[in-house]
Every structure is written in C-alpha cells, then in structure tokens.
Design a protein around this motif. Structure first.
Motif, PDB file in Angstrom:
ATOM      1  N   LYS A  77       0.821  -1.221   0.000  1.00  0.00           N
ATOM      2  CA  LYS A  77       0.000   0.000   0.000  1.00  0.00           C
ATOM      3  C   LYS A  77       0.849   1.262   0.000  1.00  0.00           C
ATOM      4  O   LYS A  77       0.512   2.248  -0.645  1.00  0.00           O
ATOM      5  CB  LYS A  77      -0.920   0.018   1.218  1.00  0.00           C
ATOM      6  CG  LYS A  77      -1.828  -1.196   1.332  1.00  0.00           C
ATOM      7  CD  LYS A  77      -2.847  -1.244   0.209  1.00  0.00           C
ATOM      8  CE  LYS A  77      -3.910  -0.182   0.385  1.00  0.00           C
ATOM      9  NZ  LYS A  77      -4.980  -0.301  -0.636  1.00  0.00           N
ATOM     10  N   GLN A  78       1.940   1.243   0.771  1.00  0.00           N
ATOM     11  CA  GLN A  78       2.822   2.396   0.816  1.00  0.00           C
ATOM     12  C   GLN A  78       4.163   2.016   1.433  1.00  0.00           C
ATOM     13  O   GLN A  78       4.309   0.947   2.025  1.00  0.00           O
ATOM     14  CB  GLN A  78       2.198   3.549   1.616  1.00  0.00           C
ATOM     15  CG  GLN A  78       1.928   3.242   3.065  1.00  0.00           C
ATOM     16  CD  GLN A  78       1.237   4.402   3.770  1.00  0.00           C
ATOM     17  OE1 GLN A  78       0.754   5.342   3.162  1.00  0.00           O
ATOM     18  NE2 GLN A  78       1.191   4.344   5.086  1.00  0.00           N
ATOM     19  N   VAL A  79       5.121   2.896   1.244  1.00  0.00           N
ATOM     20  CA  VAL A  79       6.462   2.725   1.808  1.00  0.00           C
ATOM     21  C   VAL A  79       6.750   3.927   2.690  1.00  0.00           C
ATOM     22  O   VAL A  79       6.480   5.068   2.307  1.00  0.00           O
ATOM     23  CB  VAL A  79       7.521   2.608   0.693  1.00  0.00           C
ATOM     24  CG1 VAL A  79       8.925   2.807   1.245  1.00  0.00           C
ATOM     25  CG2 VAL A  79       7.417   1.264  -0.004  1.00  0.00           C
ATOM     26  N   ILE A  80       7.294   3.657   3.885  1.00  0.00           N
ATOM     27  CA  ILE A  80       7.646   4.743   4.793  1.00  0.00           C
ATOM     28  C   ILE A  80       9.116   4.614   5.175  1.00  0.00           C
ATOM     29  O   ILE A  80       9.542   3.580   5.696  1.00  0.00           O
ATOM     30  CB  ILE A  80       6.778   4.730   6.067  1.00  0.00           C
ATOM     31  CG1 ILE A  80       5.301   4.906   5.709  1.00  0.00           C
ATOM     32  CG2 ILE A  80       7.222   5.835   7.030  1.00  0.00           C
ATOM     33  CD1 ILE A  80       4.364   4.840   6.903  1.00  0.00           C
ATOM     34  N   ILE A  81       9.894   5.654   4.877  1.00  0.00           N
ATOM     35  CA  ILE A  81      11.273   5.737   5.357  1.00  0.00           C
ATOM     36  C   ILE A  81      11.179   6.304   6.764  1.00  0.00           C
ATOM     37  O   ILE A  81      10.933   7.496   6.952  1.00  0.00           O
ATOM     38  CB  ILE A  81      12.118   6.639   4.434  1.00  0.00           C
ATOM     39  CG1 ILE A  81      12.068   6.111   2.984  1.00  0.00           C
ATOM     40  CG2 ILE A  81      13.561   6.708   4.918  1.00  0.00           C
ATOM     41  CD1 ILE A  81      12.668   7.052   1.963  1.00  0.00           C
ATOM     42  N   PHE A  89      19.365   4.634   6.128  1.00  0.00           N
ATOM     43  CA  PHE A  89      17.919   4.821   6.155  1.00  0.00           C
ATOM     44  C   PHE A  89      17.226   3.474   6.371  1.00  0.00           C
ATOM     45  O   PHE A  89      17.606   2.477   5.763  1.00  0.00           O
ATOM     46  CB  PHE A  89      17.430   5.445   4.839  1.00  0.00           C
ATOM     47  CG  PHE A  89      17.880   6.861   4.630  1.00  0.00           C
ATOM     48  CD1 PHE A  89      19.095   7.140   4.025  1.00  0.00           C
ATOM     49  CD2 PHE A  89      17.094   7.919   5.043  1.00  0.00           C
ATOM     50  CE1 PHE A  89      19.514   8.437   3.827  1.00  0.00           C
ATOM     51  CE2 PHE A  89      17.503   9.226   4.855  1.00  0.00           C
ATOM     52  CZ  PHE A  89      18.721   9.487   4.246  1.00  0.00           C
ATOM     53  N   TYR A  90      16.205   3.485   7.216  1.00  0.00           N
ATOM     54  CA  TYR A  90      15.409   2.287   7.483  1.00  0.00           C
ATOM     55  C   TYR A  90      13.987   2.527   6.977  1.00  0.00           C
ATOM     56  O   TYR A  90      13.417   3.598   7.191  1.00  0.00           O
ATOM     57  CB  TYR A  90      15.380   1.998   8.987  1.00  0.00           C
ATOM     58  CG  TYR A  90      16.715   1.604   9.557  1.00  0.00           C
ATOM     59  CD1 TYR A  90      17.021   0.269   9.817  1.00  0.00           C
ATOM     60  CD2 TYR A  90      17.688   2.568   9.837  1.00  0.00           C
ATOM     61  CE1 TYR A  90      18.262  -0.094  10.348  1.00  0.00           C
ATOM     62  CE2 TYR A  90      18.927   2.213  10.356  1.00  0.00           C
ATOM     63  CZ  TYR A  90      19.202   0.890  10.608  1.00  0.00           C
ATOM     64  OH  TYR A  90      20.423   0.530  11.125  1.00  0.00           O
ATOM     65  N   SER A  91      13.439   1.501   6.321  1.00  0.00           N
ATOM     66  CA  SER A  91      12.120   1.653   5.714  1.00  0.00           C
ATOM     67  C   SER A  91      11.194   0.498   6.064  1.00  0.00           C
ATOM     68  O   SER A  91      11.649  -0.573   6.493  1.00  0.00           O
ATOM     69  CB  SER A  91      12.253   1.752   4.182  1.00  0.00           C
ATOM     70  OG  SER A  91      12.957   2.919   3.818  1.00  0.00           O
ATOM     71  N   ALA A 106      12.276  -3.396   5.599  1.00  0.00           N
ATOM     72  CA  ALA A 106      12.940  -3.563   4.303  1.00  0.00           C
ATOM     73  C   ALA A 106      14.054  -2.541   4.156  1.00  0.00           C
ATOM     74  O   ALA A 106      14.022  -1.466   4.764  1.00  0.00           O
ATOM     75  CB  ALA A 106      11.935  -3.395   3.163  1.00  0.00           C
ATOM     76  N   ARG A 107      15.046  -2.894   3.353  1.00  0.00           N
ATOM     77  CA  ARG A 107      16.040  -1.898   2.970  1.00  0.00           C
ATOM     78  C   ARG A 107      15.339  -0.855   2.116  1.00  0.00           C
ATOM     79  O   ARG A 107      14.417  -1.166   1.345  1.00  0.00           O
ATOM     80  CB  ARG A 107      17.173  -2.534   2.171  1.00  0.00           C
ATOM     81  CG  ARG A 107      18.027  -3.510   2.965  1.00  0.00           C
ATOM     82  CD  ARG A 107      19.288  -3.880   2.199  1.00  0.00           C
ATOM     83  NE  ARG A 107      18.972  -4.357   0.848  1.00  0.00           N
ATOM     84  CZ  ARG A 107      19.876  -4.528  -0.111  1.00  0.00           C
ATOM     85  NH1 ARG A 107      21.143  -4.253   0.123  1.00  0.00           N
ATOM     86  NH2 ARG A 107      19.523  -4.985  -1.293  1.00  0.00           N
ATOM     87  N   SER A 109      16.269   0.801  -0.514  1.00  0.00           N
ATOM     88  CA  SER A 109      16.370   0.600  -1.960  1.00  0.00           C
ATOM     89  C   SER A 109      15.390  -0.474  -2.430  1.00  0.00           C
ATOM     90  O   SER A 109      14.730  -0.324  -3.471  1.00  0.00           O
ATOM     91  CB  SER A 109      17.798   0.213  -2.349  1.00  0.00           C
ATOM     92  OG  SER A 109      18.243  -0.899  -1.583  1.00  0.00           O
ATOM     93  N   ASP A 110      15.262  -1.570  -1.665  1.00  0.00           N
ATOM     94  CA  ASP A 110      14.300  -2.618  -2.019  1.00  0.00           C
ATOM     95  C   ASP A 110      12.872  -2.107  -1.898  1.00  0.00           C
ATOM     96  O   ASP A 110      12.018  -2.396  -2.745  1.00  0.00           O
ATOM     97  CB  ASP A 110      14.478  -3.832  -1.099  1.00  0.00           C
ATOM     98  CG  ASP A 110      15.771  -4.586  -1.362  1.00  0.00           C
ATOM     99  OD1 ASP A 110      16.223  -4.594  -2.529  1.00  0.00           O
ATOM    100  OD2 ASP A 110      16.327  -5.156  -0.414  1.00  0.00           O
ATOM    101  N   ALA A 111      12.604  -1.343  -0.829  1.00  0.00           N
ATOM    102  CA  ALA A 111      11.253  -0.827  -0.606  1.00  0.00           C
ATOM    103  C   ALA A 111      10.815   0.070  -1.754  1.00  0.00           C
ATOM    104  O   ALA A 111       9.674  -0.011  -2.234  1.00  0.00           O
ATOM    105  CB  ALA A 111      11.199  -0.057   0.720  1.00  0.00           C
ATOM    106  N   ILE A 112      11.717   0.900  -2.228  1.00  0.00           N
ATOM    107  CA  ILE A 112      11.361   1.818  -3.307  1.00  0.00           C
ATOM    108  C   ILE A 112      11.218   1.069  -4.631  1.00  0.00           C
ATOM    109  O   ILE A 112      10.326   1.372  -5.442  1.00  0.00           O
ATOM    110  CB  ILE A 112      12.393   2.956  -3.401  1.00  0.00           C
ATOM    111  CG1 ILE A 112      12.240   3.854  -2.166  1.00  0.00           C
ATOM    112  CG2 ILE A 112      12.231   3.755  -4.688  1.00  0.00           C
ATOM    113  CD1 ILE A 112      13.279   4.926  -2.034  1.00  0.00           C
ATOM    114  N   ALA A 113      12.061   0.071  -4.868  1.00  0.00           N
ATOM    115  CA  ALA A 113      11.918  -0.743  -6.077  1.00  0.00           C
ATOM    116  C   ALA A 113      10.548  -1.417  -6.108  1.00  0.00           C
ATOM    117  O   ALA A 113       9.913  -1.530  -7.168  1.00  0.00           O
ATOM    118  CB  ALA A 113      13.029  -1.790  -6.140  1.00  0.00           C
TER     119      ALA A 113
END
Length: 207
Positions: A77-81, A89-91, A106-107, A109-113
């Motif tokens: 649904k969404q990603v939060i850093i 950075f932790y996400s 998640a890392r 970079s993985d979360a944003i991908a």
C-alpha cells in the motif's frame, strides 16, 4: 510525527570505480531533495521500473516478489522511510491482505523498487527530511540550468553494469572540519553531485 510524501527524481551515478549510485527523492510539496546511496543492482532495478517500456526477458528479484505477492493477494500500500541512523535509512513496507494490514521491515532501496512496481506512494517523516534533506539552491541565473541538470540525472539502465555495491561511507571526509564539510556540501549540491553530497551529509550527521 507528520509524514511527507516523496517522489523519485532519478538516479545519479558516479564514473568512479566504487560502484555506488545515488537515488534522488524529491519532496512533493517542497524544494528539498533526499539522496540515498544504493548499490548497482538496486539502482538497475529501480531504473528499469522507471523506464516503463523496458521489459527484462526474465523477472528480476523485485518483479518476482511482486508476482509472488499478487498470487497470494498481497498488496504493497505504501512505503515509509521511518528512521535514519548513522547515515543508514530504514524503511517499512505497509502491506495488506484480506483487509489486514502488516508492516514489513525492508532496505530502503528494495522498498522503493517495490513501491514503483505496486504504484505505491513513498513517505518519510518530517524530522528525517529536516535532518537529511538537501536544499537545492536555485538562484536567478542558475535556476533554469539547475532544473535541466536535475532532469538529466536519471540514468539509462543500459549504463548499469558489473560494478559491485560498496559499503564505503564518508570516511574519506572524516579528516575535514565541520565548516569544511558544509562548504564541500554546498559545492557538491551546486554541481548536482548527489552521491558526494549524500556522503558528506552523512559525515555531518555523525558529528
């Protein structure tokens, strides 16, 4: 704490041999940029997701995750850093299945991908952006040039190659004074060198 929505501005890459890339996130309702140093594989995966017309012959790891999640009716649904510690950075992935919400670490970079593949929004907390965000100075004479340079930072995925991800931090800047670091940061930002700016910012944060 209030959430701030971010968009992906692009990926800048260095011609040096360290294999690091800077993922540049943009404050949606503001001027600040949030550069995050990531590895070559994650940079390639994000770049391919940004370039919609590029379809790998076989699914990448993040594509496989998406296919697996969809098969079991799981939606990101969404990603939060949500945290920044010593330049890292932790996400979290906010996922949903059968109207039940789960939070998965998640890392970034993985979360944003994955956010790109699920068309999920990306957020961070205001205090993180206040701490790590970089203000792009756009004076009258340089405004148009600066905007053009930022538009050009998105790398062609074909340029991502065989470099290995580095774990090097801003150790090279440890010998500089705080004043020198701030001057170097201003210089890196003016030159749109976001990878360098991120490393200098991380060194300043450690102080």
């Amino acid at each position: 704490m209030s959430l701030v929505k971010l968009s992906i501005k692009g990926i800048s890459y260095s011609q040096t041999q360290n294999g690091a890339y800077a993922l540049i996130l943009n404050e949606v309702d503001g001027e600040r940029k949030l550069p995050i140093v990531i590895g070559a594989f994650e940079a390639q995966s994000i770049a391919i997701a940004l370039e919609k017309e590029i379809k790998p012959p076989r699914p990448l790891t993040h594509d496989l995750f998406k296919n697996f999640a969809e098969r079991f009716d799981i939606v990101v649904k969404q990603v939060i850093i949500h945290k920044l510690v010593d330049g890292v950075f932790y996400s979290s992935l906010i996922c949903e299945r059968d109207k039940i919400e789960e939070i998965i670490d998640a890392r970034t970079s993985d979360a944003i991908a994955l956010a790109l593949r699920f068309n999920a929004p990306i957020f961070t907390y205001k205090n993180i952006l206040d701490k790590a965000g970089i203000y792009l100075k756009s004076n009258t004479a340089d405004a148009d040039q600066g905007a053009q340079e930022i538009d050009d930072v998105l790398s062609n995925p074909d340029t991502f190659g065989h470099e290995e991800e580095t774990n090097q931090s801003g150790d090279v800047y440890a010998k500089h004074s705080l004043q020198e670091l701030n001057e170097l940061l201003d210089q890196a930002v003016s030159q749109e060198d976001y990878e360098k700016a991120a490393k200098i910012r991380d060194e300043i944060s450690k102080r």
